[in-house]
Design a protein around this motif. Structure first.
Motif, PDB file in Angstrom:
ATOM      1  N   THR A  59       0.820  -1.225   0.000  1.00 43.72           N
ATOM      2  CA  THR A  59       0.000   0.000   0.000  1.00 43.72           C
ATOM      3  C   THR A  59       0.852   1.273   0.000  1.00 43.72           C
ATOM      4  O   THR A  59       0.365   2.353   0.310  1.00 43.72           O
ATOM      5  CB  THR A  59      -1.038   0.056   1.150  1.00 43.72           C
ATOM      6  N   GLY A  60       2.119   1.140  -0.385  1.00 42.44           N
ATOM      7  CA  GLY A  60       3.046   2.279  -0.328  1.00 42.44           C
ATOM      8  C   GLY A  60       2.646   3.444  -1.221  1.00 42.44           C
ATOM      9  O   GLY A  60       2.878   4.611  -0.867  1.00 42.44           O
ATOM     10  N   ILE A  61       2.074   3.146  -2.382  1.00 45.52           N
ATOM     11  CA  ILE A  61       1.655   4.247  -3.269  1.00 45.52           C
ATOM     12  C   ILE A  61       0.519   5.018  -2.604  1.00 45.52           C
ATOM     13  O   ILE A  61       0.463   6.252  -2.671  1.00 45.52           O
ATOM     14  CB  ILE A  61       1.252   3.699  -4.656  1.00 45.52           C
ATOM     15  N   GLY A  62      -0.373   4.297  -1.920  1.00 45.00           N
ATOM     16  CA  GLY A  62      -1.438   4.962  -1.171  1.00 45.00           C
ATOM     17  C   GLY A  62      -0.895   5.769   0.000  1.00 45.00           C
ATOM     18  O   GLY A  62      -1.367   6.871   0.290  1.00 45.00           O
ATOM     19  N   TYR A  63       0.133   5.217   0.653  1.00 47.94           N
ATOM     20  CA  TYR A  63       0.742   5.919   1.790  1.00 47.94           C
ATOM     21  C   TYR A  63       1.403   7.212   1.329  1.00 47.94           C
ATOM     22  O   TYR A  63       1.201   8.276   1.928  1.00 47.94           O
ATOM     23  CB  TYR A  63       1.771   5.002   2.455  1.00 47.94           C
ATOM     24  N   HIS A  64       2.176   7.137   0.261  1.00 51.37           N
ATOM     25  CA  HIS A  64       2.852   8.348  -0.220  1.00 51.37           C
ATOM     26  C   HIS A  64       1.917   9.285  -0.995  1.00 51.37           C
ATOM     27  O   HIS A  64       2.320  10.382  -1.365  1.00 51.37           O
ATOM     28  CB  HIS A  64       4.085   7.980  -1.047  1.00 51.37           C
ATOM     29  N   SER A  65       0.683   8.829  -1.240  1.00 53.90           N
ATOM     30  CA  SER A  65      -0.343   9.748  -1.749  1.00 53.90           C
ATOM     31  C   SER A  65      -1.179  10.281  -0.599  1.00 53.90           C
ATOM     32  O   SER A  65      -2.190  10.949  -0.825  1.00 53.90           O
ATOM     33  CB  SER A  65      -1.258   9.037  -2.738  1.00 53.90           C
ATOM     34  N   ASP A  66      -0.822   9.904   0.607  1.00 49.33           N
ATOM     35  CA  ASP A  66      -1.407  10.445   1.840  1.00 49.33           C
ATOM     36  C   ASP A  66      -2.858  10.053   2.059  1.00 49.33           C
ATOM     37  O   ASP A  66      -3.593  10.752   2.751  1.00 49.33           O
ATOM     38  CB  ASP A  66      -1.266  11.985   1.857  1.00 49.33           C
ATOM     39  N   PHE A 222       4.356  10.740  -6.845  1.00 51.93           N
ATOM     40  CA  PHE A 222       3.090  10.164  -6.355  1.00 51.93           C
ATOM     41  C   PHE A 222       1.889  10.978  -6.823  1.00 51.93           C
ATOM     42  O   PHE A 222       1.530  10.863  -7.981  1.00 51.93           O
ATOM     43  CB  PHE A 222       3.160   9.968  -4.836  1.00 51.93           C
TER      44      PHE A 222
END
Lengths: 362, 253
Positions: A59-66, A222
């Motif tokens: 879920t890193g892309i979601g994390y770095h998209s906040d 991101f």
């Protein structure tokens, strides 16, 4: 800062028994690279590696998209680690630079703020009944190829040499920000002199090209790519790199991060369609490879089995320089040899389709 | 240092914005509850190395040095203005600032904390860039909940991604003939690239999101967006509203 200061930035890379964590971006855009990595490590070099069907995105892309909170991604990562332990492994190998950054950052945060680890473990147990056990070793898949680069060189059939001139191929390497900028000591050579790809290139006969914007971000950013209204940021940063490297006449670009490989490939298409500008030799784009594709080519794999037909910038100019034999007629065939048409032409490949500069209206 | 900042600061947009909460909260204290703030904010001397290396600063009227200085000031009125601003949404989280700071600050971490708080308090809908969080929730967020991945080929529409080019359009149209060349389990159970994640694993991801606050956070983004969309004349946070946040820049209209 002198290179010597960064020589201590070496890391321990496990030699065998890997738990493989796939990448959202790599499996979408470079599925042949993931397949090749597993084949090279397991079948060519005899290592044990486990491809677990149970693991999910980090879920890193979601994390770095906040949109994914820190506590949530920590618990998702705790689940990946738990699955690894349950499968009997302790060496995590991530196919994604974003994930690699996430894993290293979370392990470090747990070290510094132990209450966050406790919270993640409790959430994991309540949600899944699983127990958090941290990995002993975390590596990116490129670290593993770097670790095995000399064994790959022993089996090499096509070195990174221009067969027409006998000269080493000139290679631009792009590391990807989250490999070493977050935790420089977790990346080979640190953030200033990363050696993970350069080591492969040198071991396989190529020449690494140094250029001013070598360490600049590819421009993913991101939310700056993921939201269409923001994509000017992304293409502008890729353009900055491409403008900087072009005068050095690289034969190809090789990327550590699947996102960077995708952006440096696709933004060359966009710039060519919008402005008619191409950065390679002979009025075409610069081929952009993953390191798995680079390893696969030197080991004699067929380029279409590596998935190189999925690139927007044609790779044939590089294949011709390397003396790779390939069948143009099979490039765009689907599974079981099914004919499924082929992509429309593009300016970046030297074509002038009717929609030349068609993206100007975007 | 604040005098210095005001004299040379190039981005003054957020200093003049009327804050909706009128500084009734101790934003600095709330920020410091986030471990990323404790890791990212040491003692900034305003040297500007972060701004020199920042890809966002090259593209936008953006200055991470000012972000750190503002937060470090502990001035809650200035922090509130920041939470409502376009400015905090410019960073690309490449983290190029992190290894370069001579004082061990990480402006990228501070941005993550500001964005989290801005969404928790509903202040993100005050800015055009902030309102884009709905589009991110409905694309990346819903992909995670439906597929267990942040992205899957069938959701990368060539019409919304023209930059992906002619080859992607071909792949997208023929995915079931192309991906099986490289994976035995395309959209099916089993190990391999782009497999269909089993229902048990997906249920575990959902429970993690519920227990860790991830689902509540998604719901908050929806609720605040719904309210703002109505205020802006939409019939709610409809698909049309979401697409407008995804595609439009008011500065280009």
């Amino acid at each position: 800062m002198r290179r010597g200061n960064w020589e201590e930035y070496q890391k321990s890379i496990a030699d065998d028994n890997y738990y493989y964590a796939r990448s959202c971006i790599r499996q979408n855009f470079f599925p042949g690279s993931e397949k090749a990595f597993l084949d090279i490590v397991a079948n060519r070099l005899g290592r044990n590696i486990y491809d677990d069907p149970l693991h999910s995105s980090c879920t890193g892309i979601g994390y770095h998209s906040d949109i994914v909170p820190l506590d949530t991604i920590m618990a998702v990562v705790a689940r990946q680690f738990a699955l690894m332990n349950e499968a009997g492994y302790e060496n995590l190998v991530s196919s994604c630079i974003t994930s690699f950054g996430i894993y290293t950052e979370i392990l470090s945060t747990w070290e510094e703020f132990p209450e966050t680890e406790q919270r993640a473990a409790e959430t994991l147990y309540k949600a899944t009944g699983r127990t958090l056990v941290k990995p002993k070793n975390v590596a990116h898949t490129s670290d593993v190829i770097f670790h095995l680069r000399k064994q790959i060189a022993e089996q090499m059939t096509r070195p990174l040499i221009n067969v027409r001139t006998g000269e080493p191929l000139r290679v631009v390497e792009h590391i990807g920000c989250h490999y070493a900028k977050i935790f420089p000591k977790k990346g080979i050579g640190g953030s200033e002199f990363p050696y993970v790809l350069a080591g492969m290139i040198e071991s396989w006969g190529g020449e690494v090209v140094d250029y001013p914007e070598r360490r600049h971000c590819c421009g993913f950013g991101f939310r700056n790519y993921l939201v269409q209204a923001n994509r000017g940021y992304s293409v502008a940063n890729s353009q900055k790199k491409l403008e900087s490297m072009a005068p050095y006449r690289p034969d190809f670009i090789v990327c550590n991060c699947p996102g960077c490989a995708m952006f440096l490939d696709k933004w060359q298409y966009t710039i060519a369609e919008m402005e008619g500008t191409t950065y390679g030799q002979g009025g075409v784009g610069i081929p952009v490879l993953t390191y798995e594709e680079m390893a696969g080519l030197v080991l004699g794999y067929d380029p279409w089995q590596l998935g190189m037909q999925m690139h927007q910038v044609d790779v044939e100019p590089l294949l011709d320089k390397m003396g790779v034999e390939y069948d143009p007629a099979t490039k765009y065939l689907g599974v079981n040899g099914k004919y499924i048409g082929k992509p429309e032409q593009a300016v970046v490949n030297g074509d002038c389709p009717s929609g030349f500069y068609s993206m100007l209206s975007l | 240092m604040r005098h210095f900042h005001n004299k040379i600061g190039k981005n003054t947009e957020y200093f003049f914005k009327k804050p909706p909460y009128l500084c009734t909260m101790d934003y600095f204290k709330m920020l410091m509850e986030d471990v990323r703030m404790r890791e990212g904010l040491k003692a900034c001397m305003n040297c500007g190395v972060c701004t020199a290396i920042c890809p966002a600063a090259e593209f936008y009227d953006y200055d991470p040095r000012q972000i750190v200085e503002t937060v470090q000031s502990r001035d809650n009125s200035r922090i509130e203005a920041l939470l409502c601003s376009e400015t905090i949404w410019y960073c690309g989280q490449c983290m190029s600032c992190r290894p370069r700071c001579p004082r061990g600050n990480t402006p990228g971490y501070i941005i993550q904390s500001l964005r989290y708080l801005s969404q928790k308090l509903g202040l993100f809908v005050q800015s055009e860039k902030g309102r884009q969080q709905l589009a991110l929730k409905r694309t990346i967020g819903e992909n995670i909940m439906h597929y267990g991945y942040c992205l899957v080929p069938q959701e990368i529409s060539p019409d919304l991604h023209p930059e992906q080019g002619t080859v992607w359009r071909w792949i997208h149209s023929h995915d079931r003939d192309i991906y099986p060349l490289f994976t035995p389990s395309y959209r099916k159970a089993g190990a391999g690239a782009l497999r269909k994640l089993d229902e048990g694993s997906l249920a575990e991801i959902h429970r993690i999101f519920e227990l860790s606050g991830g689902k509540e956070f998604f719901d908050l983004i929806e609720e605040y967006s719904e309210r703002k969309a109505r205020e802006m004349g939409y019939e709610g946070a409809t698909h049309e509203y979401m697409l407008d946040t995804f595609t439009k820049n008011s500065s280009e209209q």
